[in-house]
Design a protein around this motif. Structure first.
Motif, PDB file in Angstrom:
ATOM      1  N   THR A   1     -94.013 -11.857   3.143  1.00  0.00           N
ATOM      2  CA  THR A   1     -93.148 -13.020   3.302  1.00  0.00           C
ATOM      3  C   THR A   1     -92.356 -12.877   4.596  1.00  0.00           C
TER       4      THR A   1
ATOM      5  N   VAL B   1     -89.482 -12.985   7.266  1.00  0.00           N
ATOM      6  CA  VAL B   1     -88.043 -12.861   7.067  1.00  0.00           C
ATOM      7  C   VAL B   1     -87.342 -13.683   8.151  1.00  0.00           C
ATOM      8  N   ASP B   2     -86.727 -14.786   7.746  1.00  0.00           N
ATOM      9  CA  ASP B   2     -86.066 -15.683   8.690  1.00  0.00           C
ATOM     10  C   ASP B   2     -84.944 -14.962   9.431  1.00  0.00           C
TER      11      ASP B   2
ATOM     12  N   ASP C   1     -84.610  -6.401   3.566  1.00  0.00           N
ATOM     13  CA  ASP C   1     -85.740  -7.211   3.112  1.00  0.00           C
ATOM     14  C   ASP C   1     -87.048  -6.678   3.698  1.00  0.00           C
ATOM     15  N   VAL C   2     -87.072  -6.392   4.997  1.00  0.00           N
ATOM     16  CA  VAL C   2     -88.285  -5.862   5.642  1.00  0.00           C
ATOM     17  C   VAL C   2     -88.664  -4.516   5.027  1.00  0.00           C
TER      18      VAL C   2
ATOM     19  N   LEU D   1     -96.003  -8.489   6.956  1.00  0.00           N
ATOM     20  CA  LEU D   1     -95.105  -8.698   5.821  1.00  0.00           C
ATOM     21  C   LEU D   1     -95.651  -9.817   4.938  1.00  0.00           C
TER      22      LEU D   1
ATOM     23  N   THR E   1     -92.272 -10.981  11.138  1.00  0.00           N
ATOM     24  CA  THR E   1     -93.544 -11.219  10.456  1.00  0.00           C
ATOM     25  C   THR E   1     -94.365  -9.960  10.219  1.00  0.00           C
TER      26      THR E   1
ATOM     27  N   HIS F   1     -91.117 -10.170  15.863  1.00  0.00           N
ATOM     28  CA  HIS F   1     -90.444 -11.418  15.549  1.00  0.00           C
ATOM     29  C   HIS F   1     -91.209 -12.560  16.202  1.00  0.00           C
TER      30      HIS F   1
ATOM     31  N   ALA G   1     -88.871 -15.764  12.750  1.00  0.00           N
ATOM     32  CA  ALA G   1     -88.959 -14.881  11.586  1.00  0.00           C
ATOM     33  C   ALA G   1     -89.594 -13.553  11.960  1.00  0.00           C
TER      34      ALA G   1
ATOM     35  N   GLN H   1     -90.219  -4.907   1.628  1.00  0.00           N
ATOM     36  CA  GLN H   1     -91.595  -5.414   1.693  1.00  0.00           C
ATOM     37  C   GLN H   1     -92.563  -4.317   2.139  1.00  0.00           C
TER      38      GLN H   1
ATOM     39  N   GLN I   1     -81.556  -8.724   6.629  1.00  0.00           N
ATOM     40  CA  GLN I   1     -82.971  -8.803   7.003  1.00  0.00           C
ATOM     41  C   GLN I   1     -83.633  -7.424   7.017  1.00  0.00           C
TER      42      GLN I   1
END
Length: 154
Positions: free
Chosen positions: A122, A124-125, A142-143, A120, A83, A51, A81, A146, A139
């Motif tokens: 993109t 991830v906030d 999402d990770v 990643l 990363t 992060h 985020a 990806q 999150q």
């Protein structure tokens, strides 16, 4: 892979790991805290997300520039985020030999040894936290999606 946790790093250290081969994450401040050392020991061999925190250090950016020749301003590194995902390959304690090629990055105290860095596509906030923490939903999903895409969906 059973990715569940993340670790926050002040900026621009995530860029050094993701773009410049830094494979040790120094955590000298953990030495006086046995519970943090035990947490690290339990995670050897596991994946964690990195992060990129909201904090930024000009002094750290100057050090990264001295090693890499690249200046990372605040705007150049994602803020607050997730990363990347890395595997914790081992731990270094005071007196341990520095891994080859990491001399500029290892400061001789307690450190995590990292490998299998996957950036990643993109960021991830997400807000950060000190120490190892669980990645919340959505999150985590999402990770994982990806990472699956990076592997070609295999």
């Amino acid at each position: 892979m059973s990715l569940t946790d993340f670790l926050s790093l002040s900026r621009p250290w995530t860029a050094a790991i993701e773009r410049h081969g830094k494979r040790v994450e120094n955590r000298e401040r953990w030495l006086p805290h046995p519970h943090l050392l035990r947490q690290a020991e339990r995670r050897v061999g596991q994946d964690i997300a990195l992060h990129s925190s909201g904090s930024y250090s000009v002094d750290d950016a100057k050090y990264v520039e001295s090693v890499t020749g690249v200046w990372y301003a605040r705007r150049d590194v994602p803020e607050k985020a997730l990363t990347s995902v890395v595997r914790i390959a081992g731990l270094l304690r005071p007196g341990d030999e520095c891994p080859a090629g990491q001399e500029a990055w290892y400061f001789g105290s307690f450190a995590l040894v990292l490998d299998d860095v996957r950036v990643l596509p993109t960021p991830v906030d997400m807000p950060g936290a000190l120490g190892f923490r669980k990645i919340p939903e959505p999150q985590l999903s999402d990770v994982l999606a990806q990472l699956d895409a990076l592997k070609g969906g295999k």
